[in-house]
Design a protein around this motif. Sequence first.
Motif, PDB file in Angstrom:
ATOM      1  N   MET A  85       0.809  -1.212   0.000  1.00  0.00           N
ATOM      2  CA  MET A  85       0.000   0.000   0.000  1.00  0.00           C
ATOM      3  C   MET A  85       0.844   1.265   0.000  1.00  0.00           C
ATOM      4  O   MET A  85       0.300   2.365  -0.141  1.00  0.00           O
ATOM      5  CB  MET A  85      -0.904   0.038   1.242  1.00  0.00           C
ATOM      6  CG  MET A  85      -1.843  -1.140   1.387  1.00  0.00           C
ATOM      7  SD  MET A  85      -2.685  -1.115   2.991  1.00  0.00           S
ATOM      8  CE  MET A  85      -3.587   0.422   2.887  1.00  0.00           C
ATOM      9  N   GLN A  86       2.156   1.127   0.160  1.00  0.00           N
ATOM     10  CA  GLN A  86       2.999   2.287   0.430  1.00  0.00           C
ATOM     11  C   GLN A  86       4.051   2.480  -0.656  1.00  0.00           C
ATOM     12  O   GLN A  86       4.408   1.553  -1.379  1.00  0.00           O
ATOM     13  CB  GLN A  86       3.672   2.121   1.804  1.00  0.00           C
ATOM     14  CG  GLN A  86       2.683   2.150   2.952  1.00  0.00           C
ATOM     15  CD  GLN A  86       3.266   1.625   4.259  1.00  0.00           C
ATOM     16  OE1 GLN A  86       4.133   0.760   4.261  1.00  0.00           O
ATOM     17  NE2 GLN A  86       2.774   2.147   5.377  1.00  0.00           N
ATOM     18  N   GLU A  87       4.543   3.715  -0.727  1.00  0.00           N
ATOM     19  CA  GLU A  87       5.652   4.051  -1.608  1.00  0.00           C
ATOM     20  C   GLU A  87       6.737   4.718  -0.774  1.00  0.00           C
ATOM     21  O   GLU A  87       6.474   5.226   0.318  1.00  0.00           O
ATOM     22  CB  GLU A  87       5.193   4.997  -2.721  1.00  0.00           C
ATOM     23  CG  GLU A  87       4.649   6.335  -2.230  1.00  0.00           C
ATOM     24  CD  GLU A  87       4.073   7.185  -3.344  1.00  0.00           C
ATOM     25  OE1 GLU A  87       3.929   6.655  -4.450  1.00  0.00           O
ATOM     26  OE2 GLU A  87       3.775   8.366  -3.092  1.00  0.00           O
ATOM     27  N   THR A  88       7.958   4.698  -1.277  1.00  0.00           N
ATOM     28  CA  THR A  88       9.082   5.237  -0.514  1.00  0.00           C
ATOM     29  C   THR A  88       9.383   6.668  -0.938  1.00  0.00           C
ATOM     30  O   THR A  88       9.126   7.082  -2.061  1.00  0.00           O
ATOM     31  CB  THR A  88      10.339   4.376  -0.717  1.00  0.00           C
ATOM     32  OG1 THR A  88      10.679   4.352  -2.108  1.00  0.00           O
ATOM     33  CG2 THR A  88      10.107   2.960  -0.230  1.00  0.00           C
ATOM     34  N   LYS A  89       9.942   7.392   0.009  1.00  0.00           N
ATOM     35  CA  LYS A  89      10.394   8.754  -0.253  1.00  0.00           C
ATOM     36  C   LYS A  89      11.601   9.021   0.620  1.00  0.00           C
ATOM     37  O   LYS A  89      11.567   8.773   1.835  1.00  0.00           O
ATOM     38  CB  LYS A  89       9.287   9.773   0.049  1.00  0.00           C
ATOM     39  CG  LYS A  89       9.724  11.214  -0.189  1.00  0.00           C
ATOM     40  CD  LYS A  89       8.664  12.193   0.256  1.00  0.00           C
ATOM     41  CE  LYS A  89       9.154  13.623   0.065  1.00  0.00           C
ATOM     42  NZ  LYS A  89       8.163  14.628   0.526  1.00  0.00           N
ATOM     43  N   ARG A  90      12.661   9.532   0.030  1.00  0.00           N
ATOM     44  CA  ARG A  90      13.860   9.853   0.779  1.00  0.00           C
ATOM     45  C   ARG A  90      13.634  11.151   1.536  1.00  0.00           C
ATOM     46  O   ARG A  90      13.242  12.166   0.974  1.00  0.00           O
ATOM     47  CB  ARG A  90      15.056   9.997  -0.156  1.00  0.00           C
ATOM     48  CG  ARG A  90      16.398  10.167   0.525  1.00  0.00           C
ATOM     49  CD  ARG A  90      16.860   8.916   1.222  1.00  0.00           C
ATOM     50  NE  ARG A  90      17.055   7.785   0.320  1.00  0.00           N
ATOM     51  CZ  ARG A  90      17.488   6.589   0.710  1.00  0.00           C
ATOM     52  NH1 ARG A  90      17.743   6.375   2.009  1.00  0.00           N
ATOM     53  NH2 ARG A  90      17.630   5.615  -0.153  1.00  0.00           N
TER      54      ARG A  90
END
Length: 318
Positions: free
Chosen positions: A274-279
């Motif tokens: 359900m999630q996406e990554t972000k730096r």
Amino acid sequence: MPVESHWRIPELHGDETNVDRWVRIKREALVLGVKKSLTTRVNGRSADFIAPSTANGCAMACAYCYVPRRKGYSNPITVFANIEKILAHVQRHVAKQGVKPEPNQCDPRSWVYDVGENSDCSVDAEVSGNVDDLVALFRGLPTAKASFATKHVNRRLLTLDPQGRTRVRFSLMPARVAKLLDIRTSPVPDRLAAIDDFVAAGYEVHVNLSPVVVHEGWLPLWAELLDQLGDATSAATKAQLQAEVIFLTHEENLHRVNLGWHPKAEDLLWRPAMQETKRSQSGGLNVRYRSGDKARYVQQLLELIAERAPYLDVRYAF
């Protein structure tokens, strides 16, 4: 035990093996320090400005808390002892702003200063008089308000006579979810029961609906919470009540730490499908709900608020 910095205490910070003592450290360690760098930063979302912290860390242990990510994954309370210098800095900053020229989402008339960015002021007030001093300072500042979010009901704060110049934001989530994620906090029913009392004592009271955690059956639980909020609050409280809505952001390293002391929390917090990554700006790997899906979740919750709590003005949602 003298140390050079509250950020670098060998027995506490920088060692993820402390995961076995995650909560015990909070019970046993209290750090007293002097805050050397006094800066007030522009915010513009929850508050106009972020005031210098008078404390850092917390005796509670919410599984999603962002503060320990920056402290070597150990997060006891640090209390700063140079409160007079902090108060003087804030007073000078408020004076420089003058009268607020126009309304914004923070407040229609007053400059709003978040005084609890890295701690919970209700807990801080259990161990020092710094919060008492902040409330007293803003009581005498007609162009500014203090603001802090809390998950702890400290009824001693009811005696401080804020005269409308301090905003308390009670953080709320469905009680079933809070029991899993909000470790060592006041139960949600206790927070709800305190809202009218804080309004009667002279505080402006808002609610933080945060973090919103999306899972199977999440909307009916929020509907139940909104009904409970309505039942718990008077007409006078509803007339001044506003909300902030903040959906969950989690972080990879904190996820690994949580697996060592509270893995059941990660069943709700860490949902890769359900999630996406972000730096992050600090270089950490954050996860948040996928952007298209998140927009839909936000809209669903806003529609639910309009249906179940039409008196509740949402200042912002993201």
